[in-house]
Motif scaffolding. Structure first.
Motif, mmCIF file in Angstrom:
data_model
loop_
_atom_site.group_PDB
_atom_site.id
_atom_site.type_symbol
_atom_site.label_atom_id
_atom_site.label_comp_id
_atom_site.label_asym_id
_atom_site.label_seq_id
_atom_site.Cartn_x
_atom_site.Cartn_y
_atom_site.Cartn_z
ATOM 1 N N PHE A 99 0.939 -1.103 -0.047
ATOM 2 C CA PHE A 99 0.054 -0.097 0.183
ATOM 3 C C PHE A 99 0.844 1.351 0.021
ATOM 4 O O PHE A 99 0.597 2.285 -0.813
ATOM 5 C CB PHE A 99 -0.883 0.106 1.123
ATOM 6 N N LYS A 100 1.887 1.347 0.810
ATOM 7 C CA LYS A 100 2.759 2.587 0.838
ATOM 8 C C LYS A 100 3.394 2.644 -0.426
ATOM 9 O O LYS A 100 3.573 3.855 -0.783
ATOM 10 C CB LYS A 100 3.768 2.376 2.043
ATOM 11 N N ALA A 101 3.660 1.745 -1.230
ATOM 12 C CA ALA A 101 4.470 1.686 -2.492
ATOM 13 C C ALA A 101 3.424 2.295 -3.565
ATOM 14 O O ALA A 101 3.793 2.716 -4.647
ATOM 15 C CB ALA A 101 5.119 0.507 -2.719
ATOM 16 N N HIS A 102 2.067 1.928 -3.199
ATOM 17 C CA HIS A 102 1.170 2.442 -4.425
ATOM 18 C C HIS A 102 1.336 3.710 -4.836
ATOM 19 O O HIS A 102 1.397 4.503 -4.007
ATOM 20 C CB HIS A 102 -0.092 1.982 -3.894
ATOM 21 N N THR A 130 -3.151 11.855 -1.683
ATOM 22 C CA THR A 130 -3.300 10.244 -1.565
ATOM 23 C C THR A 130 -4.798 10.284 -1.867
ATOM 24 O O THR A 130 -5.677 10.956 -1.473
ATOM 25 C CB THR A 130 -3.034 9.871 -0.284
ATOM 26 N N HIS A 131 -5.057 9.167 -2.671
ATOM 27 C CA HIS A 131 -6.516 8.633 -3.099
ATOM 28 C C HIS A 131 -7.172 8.274 -1.837
ATOM 29 O O HIS A 131 -6.829 7.505 -0.999
ATOM 30 C CB HIS A 131 -6.133 7.699 -4.071
ATOM 31 N N PRO A 132 -8.343 8.912 -1.732
ATOM 32 C CA PRO A 132 -9.076 8.778 -0.397
ATOM 33 C C PRO A 132 -9.365 7.047 -0.203
ATOM 34 O O PRO A 132 -9.272 6.749 0.915
ATOM 35 C CB PRO A 132 -10.380 9.598 -0.659
ATOM 36 N N THR A 133 -9.629 6.409 -1.148
ATOM 37 C CA THR A 133 -10.039 5.040 -1.000
ATOM 38 C C THR A 133 -8.847 4.221 -0.726
ATOM 39 O O THR A 133 -8.927 3.475 0.377
ATOM 40 C CB THR A 133 -10.472 4.400 -2.470
#
Length: 124
Positions: free
Chosen positions: A28-31, A39-42
């Protein structure tokens, strides 16, 4: 989703604390859509949900779990359910997750194969 082992051991709990949840958090951190300042809210919602699940798992007393303590077993069962819910949300195609997290349902976030695979692993 697999039920907790019939004879829970501290080793099983320790393994659960190690690789899978941490690898999913790192994914997730690397997305690309999890990078500040936008940052995308989802992505943020699920990252936070997953991180909280991991912190709950770390708080379980492994010795009490291995001894069959009902509170420790209930905590692990709750985390197993949270992991299954995370997997369901990551694979949502209806747009409801986007609506719930303030995103655009016509443009759902693409979590990518790495996050999807790691979310599936958490349910096993």
């Amino acid at each position: 989703m697999s039920p907790p082992p019939r004879n829970p051991t501290m080793q099983h709990l320790s393994e659960a604390l190690d690789d899978s949840p941490r690898r999913n958090i790192r994914a997730f951190k690397a997305h690309p859509q999890c990078q500040p300042p936008s940052t995308h809210p989802t992505i943020f919602f699920l990252f936070d949900f997953l991180r909280n699940s991991y912190n709950q798992l770390k708080a379980v007393d492994a010795e009490k779990y291995a001894a069959g303590d009902n509170a420790a077993k209930a905590a692990v069962i709750e985390i197993i359910g949270r992991n299954a819910f995370t997997n369901t949300l990551i694979n949502d195609k209806s747009g409801k997750l986007s609506i719930m997290t303030g995103g655009d349902p016509s443009k759902p976030v693409d979590f990518g194969p790495e996050i999807k695979n790691k979310a599936l692993i958490l349910t096993q």
